[in-house]
Each structure stands twice: as C-alpha cells, then as structure tokens.
Write a protein that holds these residues in place. Sequence first.
Motif: not given
Length: 198
Positions: A4-9, A113-119, A121-125, A138-143
């Motif tokens: 049920n995870v939808r975002a990862v930072a 890894a980030l390319e896979r995860l962004r498919l 989850y919503a990625l953040a830093t 890397l900006a395009d990989l993170f929402e």
Amino acid sequence: MLSNVRAVAFDLDNTLWDVEPVIARAELRLHDWLRQNCPRIAQRLSIEDMRAAREQLARQEPHNAHDFTYLRIAALARHARECGYEERVAQRAFEVFFAARNELELFQDVQPALERLRLRYALATLSNGNADLARIGLADLFEVSLNARQIGCAKPHPRCLSVWRRNCGSSRARFSMSAMTRCSMSGRRARWGCVLPG
C-alpha cells in the motif's frame, strides 16, 4: 506493508552518491578560484579556516544553521569584506563551489533502481544538503524535491516530514518511518528514506 505504499522519499548525500569526495573537490576548486580572483582571501584563509568560519557562523546564528547555502555565502562575504573585496564576490565564488558540488558520480545501482521505482511509486527527495537535482540530471525522476533551506529546518525536525507529506498530497495520511535507518540503494551502508502508505 509495501503493497500500500504510494510514495517513497530519499535523502541525497551519502544515499545516492558519496558526498565527501564531492565536497572536498568543490572546496579545492573554490580555493583555486579565490587564489586567482581574490588572492588575499586564499592567502589569509585555508580551506580548513573557511570551514571553521562557517561552523562559527552557524553557532552565532542557530536559526540559520540548517542553511548550508546561506552559511557559505555569508562566510564568503565576510572573508571578502575583511580582505578588502566587495561582498558581491561571495556570490560568484559560491557559484564556482556550487557548480563543482553538483558534479558527481551516482552509486552504480542508483539510476536503474530509481527508474524502476518511479514506475510504481511517487518518488521524492528530502535532504539537509543543497544539491541541485536539475544540474545533476535527476530532477525528472522525482515528483517532489525538498531540502532544509526550503523548509526552514533540518531533519530530523518533525516539520520536514510534515512538509514532505503535504507535498505528496496527503497531509493526513499516516506514514512509515521504518525505512529511515535501513533504506539502502547501494547496500554499502544504512541510508535515509521514508515511505508514505496510500
């Protein structure tokens, strides 16, 4: 739990790359620039002296201690003034440092890894540092990309997680901090990260 995870930072420094050699190289480049353009500063102050000055400034202004950009520019402006230069050279000097600070090599497994995860989850830093993801590429990989300067405080202040949570579109949702000590992209050491259940 992860179903049920939808975002990862993620943190940035020492999570997606090794930051110590990056900062060391950037400080060397800055000192070389000062030697050529503001030689009195370079003659008077070593890299270690300038680091000590920033640490002293952070103690004098604890409300700004989280803001590494401010500390570096303000300290450079003071050095310039004390050495007979206009304070505006501090911004030019900082740009030299900042350009080098964002020239770095990702840990080998980070990009795929980030390319896979962004498919999934919503990625953040969420970083205490001042790395520029656009310059790094890397900006395009993170929402969402947040740092201590933007938020006004540094991790682990609760406000950091609250701001991240709001920016991920869920100010009321519960979030898990279980990944904060064991979220490793590279497997080399413990990393910082957190997940937001949907």
